[in-house]
Motif scaffolding. Structure first.
Motif, PDB file in Angstrom:
ATOM      1  N   ASN A 128       0.855  -1.186   0.000  1.00 12.37           N
ATOM      2  CA  ASN A 128       0.000   0.000   0.000  1.00 12.37           C
ATOM      3  C   ASN A 128       0.888   1.231   0.000  1.00 12.37           C
ATOM      4  OD1 ASN A 128      -1.894   1.999   0.306  1.00 12.37           O
ATOM      5  ND2 ASN A 128      -2.338   1.560   2.444  1.00 12.37           N
ATOM      6  N   PRO A 129       1.320   1.688  -1.174  1.00 12.60           N
ATOM      7  CA  PRO A 129       2.273   2.806  -1.222  1.00 12.60           C
ATOM      8  C   PRO A 129       1.665   4.178  -0.983  1.00 12.60           C
ATOM      9  CG  PRO A 129       1.752   2.064  -3.443  1.00 12.60           C
ATOM     10  CD  PRO A 129       1.053   1.115  -2.511  1.00 12.60           C
ATOM     11  N   THR A 130       0.340   4.303  -1.059  1.00 12.97           N
ATOM     12  CA  THR A 130      -0.258   5.641  -1.020  1.00 12.97           C
ATOM     13  C   THR A 130      -0.015   6.367   0.297  1.00 12.97           C
ATOM     14  OG1 THR A 130      -2.375   4.680  -0.315  1.00 12.97           O
ATOM     15  CG2 THR A 130      -2.069   5.036  -2.662  1.00 12.97           C
ATOM     16  N   SER A 131       0.028   5.636   1.404  1.00 12.05           N
ATOM     17  CA  SER A 131       0.188   6.290   2.705  1.00 12.05           C
ATOM     18  C   SER A 131       1.596   6.825   2.915  1.00 12.05           C
ATOM     19  CB  SER A 131      -0.159   5.304   3.829  1.00 12.05           C
ATOM     20  OG  SER A 131       0.706   4.182   3.794  1.00 12.05           O
ATOM     21  N   VAL A 132       2.539   6.401   2.083  1.00  9.90           N
ATOM     22  CA  VAL A 132       3.936   6.818   2.242  1.00  9.90           C
ATOM     23  C   VAL A 132       4.180   8.203   1.652  1.00  9.90           C
ATOM     24  CG1 VAL A 132       6.305   6.218   1.601  1.00  9.90           C
ATOM     25  CG2 VAL A 132       4.711   4.424   2.278  1.00  9.90           C
ATOM     26  N   VAL A 133       3.401   8.572   0.620  1.00 11.18           N
ATOM     27  CA  VAL A 133       3.650   9.816  -0.114  1.00 11.18           C
ATOM     28  C   VAL A 133       3.597  11.054   0.786  1.00 11.18           C
ATOM     29  CG1 VAL A 133       2.862  11.292  -1.999  1.00 11.18           C
ATOM     30  CG2 VAL A 133       2.858   8.807  -2.276  1.00 11.18           C
ATOM     31  N   PRO A 134       2.556  11.229   1.615  1.00 10.79           N
ATOM     32  CA  PRO A 134       2.520  12.441   2.447  1.00 10.79           C
ATOM     33  C   PRO A 134       3.683  12.547   3.423  1.00 10.79           C
ATOM     34  CG  PRO A 134       0.350  11.418   2.353  1.00 10.79           C
ATOM     35  CD  PRO A 134       1.325  10.436   1.754  1.00 10.79           C
ATOM     36  N   ILE A 135       4.226  11.395   3.874  1.00 15.51           N
ATOM     37  CA  ILE A 135       5.351  11.441   4.807  1.00 15.51           C
ATOM     38  C   ILE A 135       6.601  11.981   4.104  1.00 15.51           C
ATOM     39  CG2 ILE A 135       6.716  10.148   6.472  1.00 15.51           C
ATOM     40  CD1 ILE A 135       3.734  10.274   7.084  1.00 15.51           C
ATOM     41  N   PHE A 136       6.823  11.556   2.865  1.00 13.84           N
ATOM     42  CA  PHE A 136       7.932  12.124   2.104  1.00 13.84           C
ATOM     43  C   PHE A 136       7.759  13.636   1.928  1.00 13.84           C
ATOM     44  CE2 PHE A 136       9.057   7.817   0.560  1.00 13.84           C
ATOM     45  CZ  PHE A 136      10.438   7.901   0.654  1.00 13.84           C
ATOM     46  N   ILE A 162       9.894   4.707   7.590  1.00 18.30           N
ATOM     47  CA  ILE A 162      10.455   3.361   7.480  1.00 18.30           C
ATOM     48  C   ILE A 162       9.532   2.344   8.152  1.00 18.30           C
ATOM     49  CG2 ILE A 162      12.414   1.904   8.039  1.00 18.30           C
ATOM     50  CD1 ILE A 162      12.915   3.995   5.852  1.00 18.30           C
ATOM     51  N   ALA A 163       8.849   2.749   9.233  1.00 18.08           N
ATOM     52  CA  ALA A 163       7.889   1.847   9.864  1.00 18.08           C
ATOM     53  C   ALA A 163       6.726   1.543   8.925  1.00 18.08           C
ATOM     54  CB  ALA A 163       7.372   2.458  11.167  1.00 18.08           C
ATOM     55  N   LEU A 164       6.250   2.561   8.195  1.00 14.03           N
ATOM     56  CA  LEU A 164       5.192   2.333   7.206  1.00 14.03           C
ATOM     57  C   LEU A 164       5.672   1.427   6.078  1.00 14.03           C
ATOM     58  CD1 LEU A 164       3.572   5.879   6.859  1.00 14.03           C
ATOM     59  CD2 LEU A 164       2.415   3.788   7.597  1.00 14.03           C
ATOM     60  N   ILE A 165       6.899   1.658   5.620  1.00 16.92           N
ATOM     61  CA  ILE A 165       7.455   0.807   4.575  1.00 16.92           C
ATOM     62  C   ILE A 165       7.526  -0.638   5.063  1.00 16.92           C
ATOM     63  CG2 ILE A 165       9.598   0.262   3.341  1.00 16.92           C
ATOM     64  CD1 ILE A 165      10.001   3.268   2.950  1.00 16.92           C
ATOM     65  N   ALA A 166       7.971  -0.845   6.307  1.00 17.18           N
ATOM     66  CA  ALA A 166       8.052  -2.199   6.858  1.00 17.18           C
ATOM     67  C   ALA A 166       6.684  -2.854   6.903  1.00 17.18           C
ATOM     68  CB  ALA A 166       8.669  -2.155   8.260  1.00 17.18           C
ATOM     69  N   ARG A 167       5.675  -2.085   7.309  1.00 14.64           N
ATOM     70  CA  ARG A 167       4.319  -2.630   7.366  1.00 14.64           C
ATOM     71  C   ARG A 167       3.853  -3.065   5.989  1.00 14.64           C
ATOM     72  NH1 ARG A 167      -0.225   1.200   9.687  1.00 14.64           N
ATOM     73  NH2 ARG A 167       0.503   0.369  11.682  1.00 14.64           N
ATOM     74  N   HIS A 168       4.056  -2.220   4.985  1.00 12.09           N
ATOM     75  CA  HIS A 168       3.515  -2.512   3.665  1.00 12.09           C
ATOM     76  C   HIS A 168       4.398  -3.450   2.851  1.00 12.09           C
ATOM     77  CE1 HIS A 168       0.240   0.032   4.603  1.00 12.09           C
ATOM     78  NE2 HIS A 168       0.990   1.093   4.735  1.00 12.09           N
ATOM     79  N   LEU A 169       5.663  -3.583   3.242  1.00 11.12           N
ATOM     80  CA  LEU A 169       6.472  -4.654   2.657  1.00 11.12           C
ATOM     81  C   LEU A 169       5.900  -6.008   3.063  1.00 11.12           C
ATOM     82  CD1 LEU A 169      10.233  -3.643   3.013  1.00 11.12           C
ATOM     83  CD2 LEU A 169       8.941  -4.007   0.924  1.00 11.12           C
TER      84      LEU A 169
END
Length: 287
Positions: A128-136, A162-169
């Motif tokens: 789920n990559p969409t939630s990562v965009v606002p953090i960047f 990185i925690a979000l990336i870990a979750r969605h990985l």
């Protein structure tokens, strides 16, 4: 500490960057943040890079060499590289990349990234990559403020990222059952055709599966309903368009299928937590 200058690549048509003081005491942290819109001929082919770098593709289509294999690189692709790591990737001429990146100090591969499941030279696609965009985007906004709190805020935001990336990985791995394949097919359609999708029924029609079944598989593999994922995808795209500053709020809404600008603004505020106008106004504030 010293500033590490970052020059715009000749293969990048547009970029936004934040340069933080680079620590000389061996402390490891992010010191360059960026967002780039690549040129049609964007290609990277090198055997080394002096700093550990994480890149996240938010738009476009291309290729990435992961070891001996060539892989498709699309929205949600995340990869890291640095000293002694071969890098070979680039975009299709018709679909140039839009991507974010983080450059870190320190000689060793960042433990924060390793603990999240990332590995140097490897390509991953987030569930789920969409939630990562606002953090960047928040990282860039905060990184450009350059006050006494900047480094601490950037470090904290990187941990969240990185925690979000870990979750969605984790969401991108797992079984190869029929339900998993239905989820991946439907998610691919949603991410590719989100502008013309307006309801869950639209996705059901294009995927060939019922709305009820799609809700079950998305809940199982994504933790959200297909409609919630669609809203996040649309609003993340809206965020980028608003950041670009070329379109007014109403025009951005119409680009994503919202004819009523007030309705678009309400949805954007509910999903992203701020008004569309505030995203536009932040673009004119001095860094």
């Amino acid at each position: 500490m010293e500033e590490f200058p970052l020059e715009l690549s000749s293969q990048v048509e547009k970029g936004r960057y934040a340069n933080l003081p680079r620590p000389l005491d061996g402390h490891e942290r992010a010191f360059i943040l960026g967002y780039e819109e690549c040129a049609t001929d964007y290609t990277i082919d090198r055997n080394d890079f002096p700093f550990w770098t994480l890149e996240f593709v938010v738009g476009g289509h291309g290729y990435y060499r992961d070891g001996a294999q060539m892989q498709e690189l699309t929205f949600g692709g995340v990869y890291t590289y640095g000293p002694g790591v071969m890098q070979y990737f680039g975009n299709d001429r018709s679909r140039p990349f839009r991507k974010y990146f983080i450059v870190r100090s320190g000689r060793e591969y960042p433990e924060l990234w390793r603990e999240a499941g990332l590995a140097p030279g490897r390509l991953f696609h987030l569930g789920n990559p969409t939630s990562v965009v606002p953090i960047f985007d928040q990282l860039l906004d905060q990184g450009q403020r350059s006050d006494a709190h900047t480094s601490k805020i950037v470090s904290s935001l990187e941990e969240v990222l990185i925690a979000l990336i870990a979750r969605h990985l984790g969401l991108s791995k797992g079984d190869r059952s029929r339900s998993r394949k239905v989820y991946e097919l439907s998610l691919e359609i949603l991410l590719r055709e989100y502008k013309s999708l307006h309801t869950l029924a639209d996705l059901a029609e294009r995927s060939g599966y019922t709305s009820e079944y799609l809700c079950r598989v998305f809940k199982k593999y994504h933790g959200e309903s297909p409609y919630q994922v669609l809203l996040h995808r649309k609003m993340s795209a809206a965020w980028l368009l608003l950041h670009d500053g070329q379109l007014q709020v109403g025009a951005v809404g119409r680009e994503l299928g919202y004819e009523d600008p007030l309705h678009f603004s309400r949805v954007f505020r509910k999903v992203m937590g701020c008004a569309p106008s505030s995203v536009m106004s932040n673009q004119t504030e001095p860094a």
